[in-house]
Every structure is written in structure tokens, then in C-alpha cells.
Write an enzyme that holds these catalytic residues in place. Structure first.
Site, PDB file in Angstrom:
ATOM      1  CG  HIS A  55     -17.824 -65.646 -28.056  1.00 39.18           C
ATOM      2  ND1 HIS A  55     -18.680 -64.586 -28.251  1.00 39.18           N
ATOM      3  CD2 HIS A  55     -17.272 -65.904 -29.272  1.00 39.18           C
ATOM      4  CE1 HIS A  55     -18.642 -64.217 -29.511  1.00 39.18           C
ATOM      5  NE2 HIS A  55     -17.804 -65.015 -30.159  1.00 39.18           N
ATOM      6  CD  GLU A  57     -17.866 -63.267 -22.958  1.00 35.59           C
ATOM      7  OE1 GLU A  57     -17.390 -62.120 -22.901  1.00 35.59           O
ATOM      8  OE2 GLU A  57     -17.649 -64.043 -23.925  1.00 35.59           O
TER       9      GLU A  57
END
Length: 141
Positions: A55, A57
Site C-alpha cells: 500500500h 501509505e
């Protein structure tokens, strides 16, 4: 929400679109210094990397933890196209980032998915406290 926040959020959305165009899931993130300098950016590569943790993030949190001193990390802002998932939220907290600004909430995101959110996995515990505490006891002192 400042004009700079909106500009950086738009960049996160552009990164999400780039991820989708590359055949990955449509999520993007960037990390910005207090002076407004883009320090790092990424989009989701879960499919192309065959890595469920890829991901953007989480990538930003890992990058900050390895490349920035704690004071600098605490002064940064992460801009991301969607509210971070629980995995990423934990990594962001541990990396010491100062702020996260996101475009879509989890609820808004889930409403756009035909199947909604991920299923809950049953957790059982705590158990074996006396044994489990031995390797941890004293570690943080």
C-alpha cells in the site's frame, strides 16, 4: 483545509489514477515536508509486486522510518487518496509521522466497492500470559 492541502491531495489522486492505469489498485500517497517539499510518493503495487502490504501509505511510513530522523518525521504530512486501512494506520503511528490528510473516508470508499469492506477475522486471546510475558518483560526499560 488549505490550498496546499488540496493541491497535495490532488497529487495523491493523480498517483491513484497512475496506479490504476498500471494495472494496480487505485490508491496513491505522498509525504510532504513542513516547507512544502515532496519527500516521497508512491501508488499501490499490491498486484504488480504480488505483495499484500504494498500500500502506498505503508510505503511512505516505511520510507519515513528509515530515512528521516524522528523530529523531521513528526513535522511531515502524508496526503493520501483514501483513508489509510488499519495496517497502514498502525505503520503510520509507529513511523512517527505528524499528520495525515485523506480524500475519501473508509465509508465513502467501501460504498464504491461492490462487496463493501474486508471480512472480520476472529481473534482469540489473550492466553498464556505468564509464558508470553517472559520475552517482553524488561525489554522496554
Amino acid at each position: 483545509m488549505t490550498p496546499d492541502d488540496e493541491r497535495f491531495l490532488r497529487r495523491a489522486i493523480e498517483l491513484a489514477a497512475a496506479g490504476r492505469a498500471a494495472g494496480d489498485a487505485p490508491y496513491g500517497s505522498l509525504l510532504v515536508s513542513p516547507e512544502g517539499e515532496v519527500l516521497a510518493e508512491a501508488y499501490n503495487t499490491v498486484h504488480s509486486d504480488n505483495d499484500i502490504s504494498a500500500h502506498p501509505e505503508l510505503k511512505m511510513a516505511r520510507w519515513a522510518a528509515s530515512e528521516l530522523d524522528p523530529g523531521t518525521a513528526a513535522a511531515t504530512t502524508m496526503y493520501t487518496s483514501c483513508q489509510p486501512c488499519q495496517m497502514c494506520t498502525g505503520a503510520i503511528a509507529r513511523s512517527g509521522l505528524g499528520r495525515v490528510v485523506y480524500a475519501l473516508s473508509t465509508e465513502q470508499h467501501d460504498a464504491l466497492k461492490p462487496s463493501g469492506s474486508w471480512p472480520e477475522v476472529p481473534l482469540e486471546g489473550p492466553a498464556l500470559y505468564d509464558e508470553a510475558r517472559v520475552p517482553i518483560d524488561g525489554f522496554y526499560t
